[in-house]
Enzyme design. Structure first.
Site: not given
Length: 661
Positions: A26, A116, A153-154, A185, A257, A374, A401, A459, A463
């Site tokens: 990239h 990621p 941007d991502g 972009i 890119h 909990s 989370e 639940d 769950h």
């Protein structure tokens, strides 16, 4: 002296050359952000390549990890030992430390693994939390640094960004500064294809300081950084840039890119940028200027070392940064448990263990994703870590989370803190990408996941975890512990704190009877599995169980023994730890599966998928291979056949079929 633009062009040239040589990568982002990165690394960032692990260095996170050549170029130019130019020549090739995305375990100077999108940003939030906490403990003399991020941007589109941004704004992490590469972009094309919100307004609303600048002008970026440093809030600097800057026919388009520019475009870009040297060569004046920029931090580091030596806390501080853990709490705590074995849920047993752990280990920082009551993750003496008290040791993460798990990765990688955080096991699916990234880079994080089975009851199936345990066990580098009682829970905590990488504790909502009532000479759970009860009659069955089903297995064993059928009970709290044991130990617990004289039976309130590893193809796997249901826990265990009488009948039927065969 070379101009800032000429220094930036060295980054552009290396990015073009490395991507072209690899025919993969990239180039666009490094070329677009080169001026902004030059401003940061030559004028603002506190670091010393001679000591990449200096504890009071600024942390730099390239959240937009696809632009990895930006970071590799910066590390090389500023004087880090690696990457060498030869490393860069082998960008994206097998065994090169210059991987396609930055990997923290490959080279010093890479603070966290990124790629990621959004996770680097969230990890940086954790680093900023760790810095503020350690500052509260040790003061400005030893801890006084910032966390800088380059995000694309991502990174700002991903859902985790909203979680991380909200948390940082709430905690008022003013030492966190994000440079947003606003090149408009994405891979598909213009960001107008997929986005129309006012991002700056969103950050303003979340309590951030925001400023905009021309990202192609190093001086203007530097001024924006000065403004961010002066503001007490976390800062977003909107750097308006041109992706692939310098490539005359492709800049500003998605064509730069994720693909090499091509030989003709590279040649045209070199001409456009006025860059004459051949590929992978840096002119002497440019190299000298970059090395001088990299040496700026050496005097500061020397002064810091003097302050550390004079503080009287050298050993304490260095041990804490290194992650050394006091494990002396375990034996006296186990002695107390064994003197009066409690019948409690393992989530409660975890809280009990944490009372001893948190008193003995000041580096622990706990938290929960809005499930404190909990998950039982807050101990009595813990104060809240918030904007008014960074010295606290408990974080209310809110319903975040994924953001929590990623922030804990960053806290662990910063050093000086051992983070743990809680949610329900079924919601590991929300935090799984961060758990995976933590496992990849061996971040020492402990995930406390309660309500680990249909035993949570009413639940219902949304769950109740079914496939989560085995899915998590499939993740390399993650130790998943499912303890059976209070003693096992303490041992699992001890093992998790001793691990180099991440661990996950799967804990019950329902009370469990004590199974371990006698002292052992070692931590049995650290072996992953052990013989809880040996067969009394001639052994014909080995019952392998985890967590709440160990108690059931003990009942089944007693029922079989009454019929003259000898049955071992093997508690297996951690399959990964067991698999790492010597072959002789594993063979002693689970003799060769080809031995048809012994039936292996697995018992776990979850999917049976994968248990054939331990039962063999001719064994018996008892569990749940469908989603759960809403009802009280005892009714569910009866309905799904996880009771002593029903499992005993299944074992007897299986034995009879085998004997007839």
């Amino acid at each position: 002296m070379p101009t800032q633009r000429r220094l930036a062009n060295a980054i552009r040239a290396l990015a073009m050359d490395a991507v072209e040589a690899a025919n993969s990568g990239h180039p666009g982002m490094p070329m677009g952000m080169a001026d902004a990165a030059t401003a940061l690394f030559t004028r603002h960032l506190k670091y010393d390549p001679a000591d990449p692990h200096w504890p009071d260095r600024d942390r730099f996170v390239l959240s937009a990890g696809h632009g990895s050549m930006l970071l590799y170029a910066l590390l090389h130019l500023t004087g880090y030992a690696r990457p060498t130019m030869e490393d860069i020549r082998h960008f994206r090739q097998l065994h090169s430390p210059c991987a396609g995305h930055p990997e923290s375990f490959e080279m010093a100077g890479i603070e966290t693994t990124t790629g990621p999108l959004g996770q680097g940003f969230a990890a940086a939030v954790g680093m900023a939390i760790a810095e503020r906490h350690l500052n509260a403990v040790y003061g400005d003399d030893l801890v006084d640094h910032r966390t800088f991020v380059i995000a694309g941007d991502g990174c700002l589109m991903e859902g985790i960004n909203h979680e991380a941004t909200g948390l940082a704004g709430h905690l008022k992490l003013g030492r966190l500064i994000v440079l947003w590469d606003d090149n408009r972009i994405t891979i598909d094309g213009s960001t107008e294809l997929s986005r129309n919100e006012d991002i700056v307004a969103r950050y303003d609303a979340m309590g951030w300081h925001t400023v905009e600048c021309d990202g192609m002008d190093s001086a203007k970026v530097s001024k924006a950084i000065d403004q961010a440093v002066a503001d007490p809030r976390p800062s977003l600097i909107r750097c308006k840039t041109i992706i692939g800057y310098g490539a005359p026919h492709k800049q500003g388009t998605a064509a730069t890119h994720g693909s090499p520019l091509g030989a003709e475009e590279v040649a045209a870009a070199r001409k456009e940028l006025g860059w004459d040297p051949p590929p992978f060569e840096i002119p002497d004046d440019v190299a000298k200027a970059w090395r001088e920029a990299g040496a700026r931090g050496a005097p500061e580091r020397a002064e810091w070392l003097q302050r550390l030596a004079a503080s009287g806390k050298t050993r304490e501080f260095t041990d804490r940064i290194a992650g050394k853990i006091d494990d002396s709490w375990l034996k006296p705590y186990l002695d107390t448990l064994l003197a009066n074995p409690p019948k409690v849920a393992t989530r409660k047993a975890s809280e009990m263990a944490l009372e001893a752990i948190n008193a003995a280990i000041p580096a622990t920082i706990g938290g929960s994703a809005d499930l404190t009551g909990s998950n039982n993750t807050k101990t009595k003496a813990m104060q809240t870590l918030d904007a008014s008290n960074y010295g606290g040791r408990y974080i209310y993460y809110g319903i975040r989370e994924f953001g929590m798990a990623a922030a804990m990765n960053g806290m662990a990688q910063h050093g000086g803190v051992t983070p743990y955080g809680g949610t329900f096991l079924v919601f590991s699916d929300y935090s799984r990408p961060a758990i995976r990234l933590g496992a990849l880079q061996q971040a020492k994080v402990i995930h406390v996941m309660t309500h680990d089975s249909i035993g949570l009851g009413e639940d219902g199936p949304t769950h109740q975890p079914i496939e989560q345990l085995q899915a998590l066990r499939a993740m390399p580098g993650l130790h998943v512990y499912r303890p059976a009682d209070a003693v096992e829970t303490a041992e699992c905590w001890h093992a998790a704190l001793a691990n180099e990488g991440p661990s996950l504790l799967a804990l019950t909502r329902q009370n469990l009877s004590p199974q371990r009532t006698r002292a052992a000479s070692e931590n049995l759970c650290a072996k992953g599995a052990y013989r809880l009860k040996p067969a009394e009659a001639a052994r014909k069955v080995i019952l392998i169980a985890t967590g709440s089903e160990v108690e059931i297995a003990m009942g089944v064993a007693a029922s079989l023994e009454d019929r003259g059928i000898g049955a071992d009970v093997v508690s297996m709290p951690c399959t990964e730890a067991f698999d790492a044991q010597p072959a002789s130990y594993r063979e002693d617990l689970l003799p060769d599966v080809s031995n048809r004289e012994i039936l292996r039976v697995s018992i776990e309130a979850g999917t049976t998928f994968g248990w054939e590893r331990y039962t063999g193809l001719h064994g018996l796997r008892i569990g749940i291979d469908r989603f759960g249901a809403s009802a009280p826990a005892p009714d569910l265990y009866e309905y799904f056949g996880l009771t002593v009488p029903k499992i005993t009948d299944r074992v007897l039927d299986h034995i009879n079929v085998r004997e007839i065969a």
